[in-house]
Design a protein around this motif. Structure first.
Motif, mmCIF file in Angstrom:
data_model
loop_
_atom_site.group_PDB
_atom_site.id
_atom_site.type_symbol
_atom_site.label_atom_id
_atom_site.label_comp_id
_atom_site.label_asym_id
_atom_site.label_seq_id
_atom_site.Cartn_x
_atom_site.Cartn_y
_atom_site.Cartn_z
ATOM 1 N N VAL A 142 12.575 -69.198 17.674
ATOM 2 C CA VAL A 142 11.953 -67.913 17.975
ATOM 3 C C VAL A 142 13.003 -66.885 18.390
ATOM 4 N N TYR A 143 12.602 -65.611 18.311
ATOM 5 C CA TYR A 143 13.436 -64.536 18.844
ATOM 6 C C TYR A 143 12.536 -63.498 19.503
ATOM 7 N N PHE A 144 13.123 -62.689 20.406
ATOM 8 C CA PHE A 144 12.273 -61.840 21.245
ATOM 9 C C PHE A 144 13.114 -60.867 22.046
ATOM 10 N N CYS A 145 12.433 -59.834 22.563
ATOM 11 C CA CYS A 145 13.006 -58.935 23.564
ATOM 12 C C CYS A 145 12.111 -59.057 24.784
ATOM 13 N N ASN A 146 12.638 -59.640 25.851
ATOM 14 C CA ASN A 146 11.805 -59.933 27.016
ATOM 15 C C ASN A 146 12.687 -60.128 28.240
ATOM 16 N N GLY A 147 12.213 -59.599 29.371
ATOM 17 C CA GLY A 147 12.948 -59.771 30.622
ATOM 18 C C GLY A 147 14.229 -58.962 30.642
ATOM 19 N N GLY A 148 15.050 -59.254 31.642
ATOM 20 C CA GLY A 148 16.364 -58.643 31.695
ATOM 21 C C GLY A 148 16.441 -57.296 32.370
ATOM 22 N N ILE A 149 15.301 -56.795 32.883
ATOM 23 C CA ILE A 149 15.349 -55.515 33.593
ATOM 24 C C ILE A 149 15.058 -55.700 35.072
ATOM 25 N N GLY A 150 14.945 -56.963 35.496
ATOM 26 C CA GLY A 150 14.777 -57.265 36.903
ATOM 27 C C GLY A 150 13.425 -57.794 37.301
ATOM 28 N N ASP A 151 12.398 -57.551 36.463
ATOM 29 C CA ASP A 151 11.057 -58.004 36.837
ATOM 30 C C ASP A 151 10.838 -59.480 36.531
ATOM 31 N N GLU A 152 11.487 -59.980 35.495
ATOM 32 C CA GLU A 152 11.431 -61.398 35.158
ATOM 33 C C GLU A 152 12.778 -61.784 34.550
ATOM 34 N N PRO A 153 13.098 -63.077 34.545
ATOM 35 C CA PRO A 153 14.437 -63.487 34.105
ATOM 36 C C PRO A 153 14.759 -63.029 32.696
ATOM 37 N N GLU A 205 12.841 -41.880 22.599
ATOM 38 C CA GLU A 205 12.549 -43.290 22.342
ATOM 39 C C GLU A 205 13.159 -44.161 23.420
ATOM 40 N N LEU A 206 12.313 -44.871 24.148
ATOM 41 C CA LEU A 206 12.743 -45.891 25.109
ATOM 42 C C LEU A 206 11.898 -47.127 24.845
ATOM 43 N N MET A 207 12.473 -48.096 24.139
ATOM 44 C CA MET A 207 11.657 -49.246 23.750
ATOM 45 C C MET A 207 11.290 -50.131 24.934
ATOM 46 N N LEU A 208 11.918 -49.930 26.082
ATOM 47 C CA LEU A 208 11.603 -50.727 27.266
ATOM 48 C C LEU A 208 10.318 -50.282 27.957
ATOM 49 N N THR A 209 9.756 -49.142 27.563
ATOM 50 C CA THR A 209 8.587 -48.606 28.264
ATOM 51 C C THR A 209 7.450 -49.617 28.419
ATOM 52 N N PRO A 210 7.053 -50.343 27.366
ATOM 53 C CA PRO A 210 5.959 -51.303 27.553
ATOM 54 C C PRO A 210 6.258 -52.374 28.604
ATOM 55 N N GLN A 211 7.520 -52.794 28.701
ATOM 56 C CA GLN A 211 7.870 -53.794 29.696
ATOM 57 C C GLN A 211 7.942 -53.179 31.090
ATOM 58 N N VAL A 212 8.534 -51.993 31.190
ATOM 59 C CA VAL A 212 8.647 -51.327 32.492
ATOM 60 C C VAL A 212 7.270 -51.041 33.077
ATOM 61 N N LEU A 213 6.342 -50.594 32.233
ATOM 62 C CA LEU A 213 5.003 -50.208 32.693
ATOM 63 C C LEU A 213 3.978 -51.339 32.559
ATOM 64 N N HIS A 222 14.069 -52.329 39.107
ATOM 65 C CA HIS A 222 13.706 -53.263 40.186
ATOM 66 C C HIS A 222 14.932 -53.517 41.073
ATOM 67 N N PRO A 223 15.417 -52.493 41.769
ATOM 68 C CA PRO A 223 16.653 -52.645 42.556
ATOM 69 C C PRO A 223 16.513 -53.616 43.727
ATOM 70 N N ASP A 224 15.268 -53.919 44.110
ATOM 71 C CA ASP A 224 15.037 -54.808 45.245
ATOM 72 C C ASP A 224 14.969 -56.277 44.833
ATOM 73 N N LYS A 225 15.201 -56.582 43.538
ATOM 74 C CA LYS A 225 15.033 -57.956 43.062
ATOM 75 C C LYS A 225 16.344 -58.589 42.605
ATOM 76 N N LEU A 226 17.435 -58.174 43.210
ATOM 77 C CA LEU A 226 18.721 -58.808 42.937
ATOM 78 C C LEU A 226 18.883 -60.033 43.821
#
Length: 333
Positions: free
Chosen positions: A86-97, A266-274, A54-58
């Protein structure tokens, strides 16, 4: 609240500490979490240098991994209540905080209760590497009891978790490391054969300890020449799973074909990216299974660096210098 913003693509200097508003709940199914810590991963440094998704969301808040206490819940949340840890892997790739911040929000379905016997801060170090190792070994490689696996960079963030998971699955463990300190760590995590790749030819050593057959599975966390040479370390009909996109020349393809290798990525970010909701729920269930393993003392995470939030740039510099053992977390207190 305080947060680290990636203000532009570039070096570590683009990571700036700012005061920004506390996030509102985006939907009735969301939680707001007061973060205790954020895990720092190599993907964070890559997304800082080149925001691929998400290069346009800086400016953006980086950091996929987080752990903390639920501070607010939407009126349709059923899985958690205020005060839950709680713990989680979420956000951080530009689409959400992401989680380089004092607070974050996320959908309740993407969040898991942290392991009861792991500190809240250390729990932030586990999600991305656990999901990566689980998907690579269990889902891509279908690693079975009594099979032999070669794990590269076994003392690193993903590597040391994959090593423990492979041991739990009953595999025989061949690993590569770069020095004696790392060798000591992986010895304590039940590695059967330890190869110092700086002093030994890992292909030869792997073939020697498997009577010339090669391993059933190679888990490559390095890429490049290591990945290409690993094609010779897998048995005929074996599997090679990599975290990196290494180009294959014609000779490499022919070698893999001749040896009937299964090549996986293996790219575990795929579900978040897509934006794949059901896949993200599946990954949350991996975190729940991982928490059970931690509570049964069959899995742990080694945190070697604990830095305050404002030192996010230093965390990135440490990762980019290479040779990391275990994980780095940013703490919010």
């Amino acid at each position: 609240m305080k947060a680290i913003l990636a203000t532009a693509a570039g070096g570590t200097d683009v990571l700036q500490l700012r005061d920004i508003p506390k996030p509102e709940l985006p939907s009735p199914h969301h939680l707001r979490v007061k973060l205790a810590a954020a895990g720092v991963n190599p993907v964070d440094t890559k997304l800082r240098a080149k925001p691929a998704y998400h290069p346009d969301k800086l400016p953006a808040i980086l950091g996929c991994d987080g752990a903390g206490v639920v501070e607010a819940v939407g009126d349709q949340v059923t899985r958690f209540k205020v005060g839950d840890e709680v713990y989680f892997c979420n956000g951080g790739i530009g689409d959400e905080p992401g989680n380089y911040a004092e607070y974050t929000t996320l959908h309740e379905e993407y969040c898991a209760a942290k392991p009861a016997n792991l500190s809240l801060q250390d729990s932030a170090a586990l999600p991305l590497v656990l999901i990566t190792a689980w998907e690579a070994l269990v889902e891509r490689a279908n690693l079975q009891k009594e099979q032999t696996i070669l794990i590269h960079a076994a003392a690193g963030g993903v590597g040391h978790v994959a090593l423990q998971l492979a041991h739990h699955l009953g595999a025989h463990l061949v690993v590569t490391v770069g020095d004696d300190r790392k060798a000591g760590l992986v010895h304590g995590l039940h590695a059967d054969k330890i190869i110092n790749y700086k002093e030994q030819d890992f292909v030869k050593e792997t073939l020697d300890c498997t009577e010339g057959k090669g391993v059933d599975v190679v888990f490559d966390t390095v890429g490049g020449e290591t990945y290409l040479r690993s094609l010779n370390a897998a048995r005929i009909g074996g599997k090679v799973v990599s975290l990196l996109a290494t180009p294959l020349a014609g000779a490499d393809v022919q070698l893999a074909r001749l040896r009937n290798l299964g090549l996986g990525f293996e790219l575990m970010l795929t579900p978040q990216v897509l934006n794949l909701h059901e896949e993200r729920v599946r990954q949350r269930k991996i975190l729940e299974e991982g928490a059970k393993l931690v509570e049964a003392r069959q899995l742990g995470v080694l945190v070697t660096h604990r830095l305050p939030l404002e030192q996010a740039a230093e965390a990135h510099r440490l990762i980019e210098a290479g040779g990391m053992i275990g994980k780095i977390i940013l703490t919010m207190d």
